[in-house]
Motif scaffolding. Structure first.
Motif, PDB file in Angstrom:
ATOM      1  N   HIS A 157       0.840  -1.201   0.000  1.00 61.84           N
ATOM      2  CA  HIS A 157       0.000   0.000   0.000  1.00 61.84           C
ATOM      3  C   HIS A 157       0.875   1.252   0.000  1.00 61.84           C
ATOM      4  O   HIS A 157       1.861   1.310   0.757  1.00 61.84           O
ATOM      5  CB  HIS A 157      -0.897  -0.013   1.255  1.00 61.84           C
ATOM      6  CG  HIS A 157      -2.045   0.929   1.158  1.00 61.84           C
ATOM      7  ND1 HIS A 157      -1.893   2.289   1.350  1.00 61.84           N
ATOM      8  CD2 HIS A 157      -3.349   0.720   0.866  1.00 61.84           C
ATOM      9  CE1 HIS A 157      -3.076   2.874   1.190  1.00 61.84           C
ATOM     10  NE2 HIS A 157      -3.978   1.940   0.906  1.00 61.84           N
ATOM     11  N   PRO A 158       0.550   2.246  -0.833  1.00 65.03           N
ATOM     12  CA  PRO A 158       1.370   3.462  -0.852  1.00 65.03           C
ATOM     13  C   PRO A 158       1.508   4.119   0.519  1.00 65.03           C
ATOM     14  O   PRO A 158       2.545   4.719   0.815  1.00 65.03           O
ATOM     15  CB  PRO A 158       0.626   4.376  -1.838  1.00 65.03           C
ATOM     16  CG  PRO A 158      -0.103   3.433  -2.733  1.00 65.03           C
ATOM     17  CD  PRO A 158      -0.503   2.277  -1.861  1.00 65.03           C
ATOM     18  N   CYS A 189     -10.878   6.683  -2.390  1.00 64.25           N
ATOM     19  CA  CYS A 189      -9.901   6.233  -1.392  1.00 64.25           C
ATOM     20  C   CYS A 189      -9.566   7.414  -0.487  1.00 64.25           C
ATOM     21  O   CYS A 189      -9.148   8.472  -0.966  1.00 64.25           O
ATOM     22  CB  CYS A 189      -8.658   5.730  -2.113  1.00 64.25           C
ATOM     23  SG  CYS A 189      -7.295   5.421  -0.973  1.00 64.25           S
ATOM     24  N   PHE A 212      -7.109   8.023   1.240  1.00 56.72           N
ATOM     25  CA  PHE A 212      -5.697   8.422   1.209  1.00 56.72           C
ATOM     26  C   PHE A 212      -5.368   9.211  -0.070  1.00 56.72           C
ATOM     27  O   PHE A 212      -4.260   9.727  -0.209  1.00 56.72           O
ATOM     28  CB  PHE A 212      -4.816   7.166   1.316  1.00 56.72           C
ATOM     29  CG  PHE A 212      -3.346   7.450   1.452  1.00 56.72           C
ATOM     30  CD1 PHE A 212      -2.865   8.279   2.463  1.00 56.72           C
ATOM     31  CD2 PHE A 212      -2.430   6.883   0.585  1.00 56.72           C
ATOM     32  CE1 PHE A 212      -1.495   8.547   2.597  1.00 56.72           C
ATOM     33  CE2 PHE A 212      -1.059   7.139   0.709  1.00 56.72           C
ATOM     34  CZ  PHE A 212      -0.600   7.969   1.722  1.00 56.72           C
ATOM     35  N   HIS A 213      -6.313   9.351  -0.996  1.00 62.08           N
ATOM     36  CA  HIS A 213      -5.946   9.845  -2.332  1.00 62.08           C
ATOM     37  C   HIS A 213      -5.320  11.250  -2.346  1.00 62.08           C
ATOM     38  O   HIS A 213      -4.395  11.489  -3.125  1.00 62.08           O
ATOM     39  CB  HIS A 213      -7.100   9.686  -3.349  1.00 62.08           C
ATOM     40  CG  HIS A 213      -8.079  10.813  -3.414  1.00 62.08           C
ATOM     41  ND1 HIS A 213      -9.372  10.704  -2.956  1.00 62.08           N
ATOM     42  CD2 HIS A 213      -7.972  12.070  -3.922  1.00 62.08           C
ATOM     43  CE1 HIS A 213      -9.992  11.836  -3.157  1.00 62.08           C
ATOM     44  NE2 HIS A 213      -9.180  12.688  -3.742  1.00 62.08           N
ATOM     45  N   CYS A 263      -1.636  10.571  -1.751  1.00 62.45           N
ATOM     46  CA  CYS A 263      -1.013   9.363  -2.301  1.00 62.45           C
ATOM     47  C   CYS A 263      -0.103   9.667  -3.499  1.00 62.45           C
ATOM     48  O   CYS A 263      -0.547  10.250  -4.490  1.00 62.45           O
ATOM     49  CB  CYS A 263      -2.106   8.385  -2.726  1.00 62.45           C
ATOM     50  SG  CYS A 263      -1.419   6.857  -3.374  1.00 62.45           S
ATOM     51  N   ALA A 318       0.832   7.582  -5.613  1.00 57.50           N
ATOM     52  CA  ALA A 318       0.420   6.740  -6.750  1.00 57.50           C
ATOM     53  C   ALA A 318      -1.009   7.068  -7.206  1.00 57.50           C
ATOM     54  O   ALA A 318      -1.623   6.288  -7.931  1.00 57.50           O
ATOM     55  CB  ALA A 318       0.517   5.275  -6.335  1.00 57.50           C
ATOM     56  N   PHE A 319      -1.521   8.209  -6.783  1.00 61.02           N
ATOM     57  CA  PHE A 319      -2.906   8.619  -7.093  1.00 61.02           C
ATOM     58  C   PHE A 319      -3.244   8.477  -8.593  1.00 61.02           C
ATOM     59  O   PHE A 319      -2.494   8.936  -9.453  1.00 61.02           O
ATOM     60  CB  PHE A 319      -3.070  10.082  -6.664  1.00 61.02           C
ATOM     61  CG  PHE A 319      -4.349  10.713  -7.098  1.00 61.02           C
ATOM     62  CD1 PHE A 319      -5.570  10.214  -6.668  1.00 61.02           C
ATOM     63  CD2 PHE A 319      -4.337  11.819  -7.956  1.00 61.02           C
ATOM     64  CE1 PHE A 319      -6.769  10.811  -7.066  1.00 61.02           C
ATOM     65  CE2 PHE A 319      -5.535  12.423  -8.353  1.00 61.02           C
ATOM     66  CZ  PHE A 319      -6.744  11.909  -7.908  1.00 61.02           C
ATOM     67  N   MET A 320      -4.368   7.851  -8.892  1.00 58.48           N
ATOM     68  CA  MET A 320      -4.825   7.687 -10.281  1.00 58.48           C
ATOM     69  C   MET A 320      -6.088   8.526 -10.452  1.00 58.48           C
ATOM     70  O   MET A 320      -7.155   8.151  -9.962  1.00 58.48           O
ATOM     71  CB  MET A 320      -5.119   6.209 -10.561  1.00 58.48           C
ATOM     72  CG  MET A 320      -3.897   5.308 -10.436  1.00 58.48           C
ATOM     73  SD  MET A 320      -4.267   3.552 -10.666  1.00 58.48           S
ATOM     74  CE  MET A 320      -5.032   3.124  -9.109  1.00 58.48           C
ATOM     75  N   CYS A 339      -9.058   6.833  -8.188  1.00 61.46           N
ATOM     76  CA  CYS A 339      -8.876   6.865  -6.725  1.00 61.46           C
ATOM     77  C   CYS A 339      -9.774   7.900  -6.060  1.00 61.46           C
ATOM     78  O   CYS A 339     -10.089   7.762  -4.870  1.00 61.46           O
ATOM     79  CB  CYS A 339      -7.420   7.153  -6.391  1.00 61.46           C
ATOM     80  SG  CYS A 339      -6.278   5.941  -7.053  1.00 61.46           S
ATOM     81  N   PRO A 355     -11.506   1.600  -2.558  1.00 60.73           N
ATOM     82  CA  PRO A 355     -10.943   0.253  -2.712  1.00 60.73           C
ATOM     83  C   PRO A 355     -11.540  -0.711  -1.696  1.00 60.73           C
ATOM     84  O   PRO A 355     -12.021  -0.291  -0.649  1.00 60.73           O
ATOM     85  CB  PRO A 355      -9.441   0.464  -2.447  1.00 60.73           C
ATOM     86  CG  PRO A 355      -9.340   1.730  -1.682  1.00 60.73           C
ATOM     87  CD  PRO A 355     -10.524   2.566  -2.030  1.00 60.73           C
ATOM     88  N   CYS A 370      -6.315  -1.238  -1.882  1.00 61.04           N
ATOM     89  CA  CYS A 370      -5.778  -0.226  -2.791  1.00 61.04           C
ATOM     90  C   CYS A 370      -6.158  -0.583  -4.221  1.00 61.04           C
ATOM     91  O   CYS A 370      -6.055  -1.749  -4.627  1.00 61.04           O
ATOM     92  CB  CYS A 370      -4.254  -0.169  -2.645  1.00 61.04           C
ATOM     93  SG  CYS A 370      -3.465   0.886  -3.878  1.00 61.04           S
ATOM     94  N   LEU A 371      -6.560   0.416  -4.992  1.00 58.41           N
ATOM     95  CA  LEU A 371      -7.009   0.169  -6.365  1.00 58.41           C
ATOM     96  C   LEU A 371      -5.865  -0.257  -7.299  1.00 58.41           C
ATOM     97  O   LEU A 371      -6.125  -0.751  -8.390  1.00 58.41           O
ATOM     98  CB  LEU A 371      -7.695   1.429  -6.923  1.00 58.41           C
ATOM     99  CG  LEU A 371      -8.987   1.827  -6.202  1.00 58.41           C
ATOM    100  CD1 LEU A 371      -9.501   3.168  -6.707  1.00 58.41           C
ATOM    101  CD2 LEU A 371     -10.062   0.754  -6.334  1.00 58.41           C
ATOM    102  N   LEU A 372      -4.625  -0.063  -6.881  1.00 54.79           N
ATOM    103  CA  LEU A 372      -3.505  -0.525  -7.708  1.00 54.79           C
ATOM    104  C   LEU A 372      -3.582  -2.025  -7.938  1.00 54.79           C
ATOM    105  O   LEU A 372      -3.044  -2.549  -8.914  1.00 54.79           O
ATOM    106  CB  LEU A 372      -2.164  -0.216  -7.019  1.00 54.79           C
ATOM    107  CG  LEU A 372      -1.713   1.226  -6.955  1.00 54.79           C
ATOM    108  CD1 LEU A 372      -0.453   1.352  -6.087  1.00 54.79           C
ATOM    109  CD2 LEU A 372      -1.447   1.795  -8.340  1.00 54.79           C
TER     110      LEU A 372
HETATM  111 FE1  SF4 Z   1      -3.284   5.531  -3.662  1.00 53.31          FE
HETATM  112 FE2  SF4 Z   1      -5.334   5.030  -5.245  1.00 53.31          FE
HETATM  113 FE3  SF4 Z   1      -4.264   3.057  -3.810  1.00 53.31          FE
HETATM  114 FE4  SF4 Z   1      -5.681   4.956  -2.629  1.00 53.31          FE
HETATM  115  S1  SF4 Z   1      -6.435   3.486  -4.093  1.00 53.31           S
HETATM  116  S2  SF4 Z   1      -3.753   4.163  -1.951  1.00 53.31           S
HETATM  117  S3  SF4 Z   1      -5.127   6.763  -3.834  1.00 53.31           S
HETATM  118  S4  SF4 Z   1      -3.292   4.214  -5.452  1.00 53.31           S
END
Ligand code: SF4
Length: 358
Positions: A282-283, A320, A322-323, A326, A328-330, A334, A339, A352-354
């Protein structure tokens, strides 16, 4: 480890605080098991719900908080027995007989600094719930009396026997001259000694589980090492489970077999300690571990500070939580989709959506 080694099962636990400004979801759908003899570490920034989860296990959520969903199942076993009864702690009356037997006697809890969580008034009517279950020290009474009363509250022993056990426990946790210290008041002891007394109180009834909430944070490194050794030693001798809450990554690497990472009341990752330290998924965990030492090496490393602000609990971000912080934000994903909690490999779980098809 077989299923019957499970001691406490937390299932979809939610704890909310309904205050004037709105509802805070302090614990939001947390599920994990704690097994007999295991040390489970719980990490996350302040206010992530670690301590409230711990308090929910003992039906001690401070008001106006309350458990609004989920359950805490305690696999209760009489000493020496093999059969267990499952007690749904979340359904027990917080002031009832059963939870009072469990608190302090079967599940103990210790805090960062015993004098910072003083029970200022220590009356006959209140002492058992306060001092025994929370293992707080009161300034006005001798530490030996406080220890002996805990022992008498949970074990069938005479006053004299309780005093002897108290002295033995003080000796076991490394208090010098325990037969004299037993008659000391808390202010006559150093911070490290008070913490040891508190651990002696928590462990005097040989609990099935110890909840340790930042137990060594206020202590210097050598005292910390001694206290961790005492906890491990007692854990081995009575197969006690430990739920260890801390900001100290070095300590958690040394003590825990499995770690749960929490953020804004949710669990975001859970894995065996080595997997979490070497392959965080997780990021948020990755950001926390940026300052991480090598597993097994003693260190005072603390959680790294993470860019961005912790969100307003009354106004959580969509998708999410945490976005906004984050790396790694998409965009478009996100900030729109929350997630779900997914098992990746073996015992490694992440939210996490990754790692999810969306
Ligand atoms: Fe980061 Fe998206 Fe995973 Fe949340 S879901 S931790 S914002 S990559």
């Amino acid at each position: 480890m077989s299923e019957n080694n499970v001691l406490v099962e937390i299932q979809d636990l939610r704890v909310e605080f309904d205050v004037r400004a709105g509802v805070v979801k302090a614990v939001d759908g947390v599920s994990f098991d704690i097994k007999r003899g295991q040390t489970l570490g719980v990490i996350g920034e302040s206010g992530c719900g670690k301590s409230i989860t711990a308090r929910a296990i003992l039906q001690m959520v401070p008001k106006p908080g309350k458990i609004t969903n989920g359950q805490v199942l305690y696999h209760r076993r009489a000493r020496g027995a093999t059969q267990t009864d499952i007690v749904n702690i979340s359904k027990l009356d917080p002031d009832g007989q059963i939870i009072r037997e469990i608190r302090g006697g079967e599940i103990g809890m210790i805090f960062q600094e015993p004098m910072s969580s003083l029970t200022p008034v220590y009356t006959a009517g209140t002492h058992i719930d306060e001092a025994v279950s929370l293992h707080r020290l009161t300034p006005l009474r001798k530490v030996g009396d406080q220890l002996a009363e805990t022992i008498q509250a949970h074990r069938k022993v005479t006053k004299q026997e309780a005093r002897e056990i108290a002295i033995a426990m003080l000796r076991r946790v490394g208090i010098p001259k325990p037969d004299q210290r037993v008659d000391s008041y808390p202010h006559q002891l150093s911070g490290g000694q008070r913490q040891r007394v508190m651990i002696a109180i928590a462990l005097s009834c040989q609990p099935a589980m110890l909840i340790a909430d930042e137990p060594t944070t206020a202590l210097d490194v050598s005292i910390e090492a001694q206290i961790l050794d005492i906890m491990r030693e007692l854990q081995e001798s009575v197969n006690m489970a430990i739920m260890f809450i801390t900001h100290n990554l070095g300590v958690i690497a040394e003590m825990a077999e499995e770690i749960v990472v929490m953020y804004m009341g949710k669990q975001v990752e859970r894995a065996k300690t080595v997997a979490l330290f070497y392959e965080p998924m997780h990021p948020y965990t990755r950001a926390l571990l940026q300052s991480i030492p090598v597993v097994g090496r003693k260190s005072r490393a603390r959680l790294a500070s993470i860019e961005g602000m912790v969100p307003d609990p009354f106004n959580l971000p969509p998708g999410c939580v945490f976005h906004p912080r984050c790396p790694a934000f998409m965009p478009g994903k996100c900030d729109k989709i929350a997630p779900t909690w997914k098992q990746l490999v073996g015992d490694h779980w992440v939210s996490c959506l990754l790692y999810q098809e969306v």
